[in-house]
Design an enzyme around this catalytic site. Structure first.
Site, PDB file in Angstrom:
ATOM      1  N   GLU A  10       8.951 -75.372 -92.364  1.00 18.48           N
ATOM      2  CA  GLU A  10       8.392 -76.302 -93.345  1.00 18.48           C
ATOM      3  C   GLU A  10       8.183 -75.600 -94.674  1.00 18.48           C
ATOM      4  O   GLU A  10       7.684 -74.469 -94.699  1.00 18.48           O
ATOM      5  CB  GLU A  10       7.024 -76.815 -92.865  1.00 18.48           C
ATOM      6  CG  GLU A  10       7.091 -77.768 -91.705  1.00 18.48           C
ATOM      7  CD  GLU A  10       5.720 -78.357 -91.344  1.00 18.48           C
ATOM      8  OE1 GLU A  10       4.768 -78.259 -92.146  1.00 18.48           O
ATOM      9  OE2 GLU A  10       5.630 -78.919 -90.240  1.00 18.48           O
ATOM     10  N   GLU A  63      10.481 -85.725 -94.990  1.00 16.33           N
ATOM     11  CA  GLU A  63       9.413 -86.505 -94.341  1.00 16.33           C
ATOM     12  C   GLU A  63       8.568 -87.236 -95.365  1.00 16.33           C
ATOM     13  O   GLU A  63       8.094 -86.649 -96.344  1.00 16.33           O
ATOM     14  CB  GLU A  63       8.530 -85.567 -93.484  1.00 16.33           C
ATOM     15  CG  GLU A  63       7.394 -86.329 -92.813  1.00 16.33           C
ATOM     16  CD  GLU A  63       6.743 -85.609 -91.644  1.00 16.33           C
ATOM     17  OE1 GLU A  63       7.204 -84.518 -91.255  1.00 16.33           O
ATOM     18  OE2 GLU A  63       5.759 -86.164 -91.113  1.00 16.33           O
ATOM     19  N   ASP A 123      10.702 -75.418 -83.766  1.00 22.66           N
ATOM     20  CA  ASP A 123       9.873 -75.435 -84.973  1.00 22.66           C
ATOM     21  C   ASP A 123       9.064 -74.147 -85.067  1.00 22.66           C
ATOM     22  O   ASP A 123       8.383 -73.768 -84.099  1.00 22.66           O
ATOM     23  CB  ASP A 123       8.893 -76.610 -84.835  1.00 22.66           C
ATOM     24  CG  ASP A 123       8.671 -77.347 -86.132  1.00 22.66           C
ATOM     25  OD1 ASP A 123       9.187 -76.898 -87.172  1.00 22.66           O
ATOM     26  OD2 ASP A 123       7.997 -78.384 -86.085  1.00 22.66           O
ATOM     27  N   ASP A 157       6.470 -78.788 -83.720  1.00 23.70           N
ATOM     28  CA  ASP A 157       5.098 -78.330 -83.495  1.00 23.70           C
ATOM     29  C   ASP A 157       4.151 -79.531 -83.419  1.00 23.70           C
ATOM     30  O   ASP A 157       2.949 -79.363 -83.185  1.00 23.70           O
ATOM     31  CB  ASP A 157       4.656 -77.296 -84.542  1.00 23.70           C
ATOM     32  CG  ASP A 157       4.612 -77.856 -85.945  1.00 23.70           C
ATOM     33  OD1 ASP A 157       5.061 -79.004 -86.146  1.00 23.70           O
ATOM     34  OD2 ASP A 157       4.116 -77.145 -86.851  1.00 23.70           O
ATOM     35  N   SER A 158       4.708 -80.744 -83.528  1.00 23.64           N
ATOM     36  CA  SER A 158       3.949 -81.956 -83.184  1.00 23.64           C
ATOM     37  C   SER A 158       3.504 -81.851 -81.721  1.00 23.64           C
ATOM     38  O   SER A 158       2.602 -82.575 -81.289  1.00 23.64           O
ATOM     39  CB  SER A 158       4.793 -83.211 -83.402  1.00 23.64           C
ATOM     40  OG  SER A 158       6.076 -83.073 -82.829  1.00 23.64           O
TER      41      SER A 158
HETATM   42  O1  KIV Z   1       6.935 -81.293 -85.476  1.00 26.96           O
HETATM   43  C1  KIV Z   1       7.693 -82.264 -85.541  1.00 26.96           C
HETATM   44  O2  KIV Z   1       7.836 -83.052 -84.591  1.00 26.96           O
HETATM   45  C2  KIV Z   1       8.407 -82.470 -86.790  1.00 26.96           C
HETATM   46  C3  KIV Z   1       9.180 -83.742 -86.948  1.00 26.96           C
HETATM   47  C4  KIV Z   1       8.278 -84.889 -87.064  1.00 26.96           C
HETATM   48  C5  KIV Z   1      10.169 -83.662 -88.038  1.00 26.96           C
HETATM   49  O3  KIV Z   1       8.372 -81.644 -87.632  1.00 26.96           O
END
Ligand code: KIV
Length: 280
Positions: free
Chosen positions: A114, A181, A83, A44-45
């Site tokens: 998460e 993380e 994610d 979700d980045s």
């Molecule tokens: O959303 C993401 O890219 C992540 C990674 C940085 C682990 O959760």
């Protein structure tokens, strides 16, 4: 025939230095697959590096589904994790409904969630229903403000112990792996030794079972804040900007398109056309 990687294969790769990289679209997923990464994460980045939000909180299910489908088309044979965005797994029933969408509508092989103790019932519900789950503890960006911002987690004994206990509990709840993380390297090493499933670190030192980074960070495409744990392996942003500047300059000077990038026409056809124009 190339056999697709399964959750069991990944579990058996504990200690094998797994390579995980984010990708959010067809071309980057294809490049990641061609480069041989073990796992693609549609993180979700996405919200920050592709969609321009200032956190991951606004990312929606529809956005994640759309990008996960595109990444899957680019990397049909690579193990692909989607994610689950903020609040899309707030209750076991909601989590199951949304994880079902990822598994059925995108072709993802797993979801990532998460959280620590608070997500155990959700992990159990998903794993119980047959959905592979990758955990994510330490700094959890969706709830970063509750953790005091983007800061190293687990520095003092109480917090380090809590994160270790969460890792053990997520292992017992059925996760196939856990992202760690922004935790001290010695804590990540201790967790890696203590649990039976692979740990995948980001800002967690070298002694995890694998590493993950964000695609845009490693290729130099993200110009926002870059944390200490990110290493740039390329300057794609600079290359792309230079290419755009050259294109703009050639259009303005008339150097583009030249004959090599244009199409000619049969002379007779042209003459008739021009003659026809002249008669009007
Ligand atoms: O959303 C993401 O890219 C992540 C990674 C940085 C682990 O959760």
């Amino acid at each position: 025939m190339h056999m697709k990687t399964t959750v069991l294969d990944l579990k058996h790769k504990k200690g094998a230095r797994l390579v995980m990289l984010t990708a959010y679209d067809f071309p980057t997923a294809r490049l990641a697959a061609e480069a041989g990464v073990d796992v693609i994460l549609v993180g979700d980045s996405l919200g920050m590096v592709v969609l321009g939000y200032d956190s991951t909180v606004p990312v929606t299910m529809e956005e994640m589904l759309h990008h996960t489908r595109a990444a899957r088309r680019g990397a049909p044979a690579t193990f692909l994790v989607a994610d689950m965005p903020y609040l899309s797994f707030a209750t076991p029933a909601l989590a199951l409904a949304n994880a079902t969408r990822f598994m059925k509508e995108t072709g993802a092989d797993s979801v990532k969630i998460e959280g620590g103790a608070e997500v155990l019932p959700i992990v159990q519900a998903l794993v119980g229903a047959g959905v592979p789950v990758l955990g994510h503890i330490g700094l959890t960006p969706q709830t970063a403000s509750a953790l005091g911002g983007f800061k190293l987690q687990g520095k003092d004994e109480a917090n380090a112990r809590r994160i270790l206990d969460e890792a053990v509990a997520l292992d017992r709840a059925g996760c196939w792996g856990i992202v760690l993380e922004l935790v001290p390297a010695p804590l990540a090493r201790r967790i890696t030794e203590r649990i039976s499933i692979p740990t995948i670190g980001i800002g967690a030192g070298a002694q995890t079972d694998g590493q993950v980074l964000v695609f845009h960070d490693i290729v130099g495409l993200f110009s926002g804040f870059t944390p200490k744990f990110v290493k740039r392996y390329g300057e794609a942003g600079m290359l792309i900007k230079e290419a755009i500047e050259r294109y703009a300059s050639e259009v303005r000077s008339g150097a583009f398109p030249d004959e090599g990038h244009s199409f000619g026409m049969n002379e007779d056809v042209l003459k008739r056309l021009e003659g026809g124009d002249a008669k009007k």
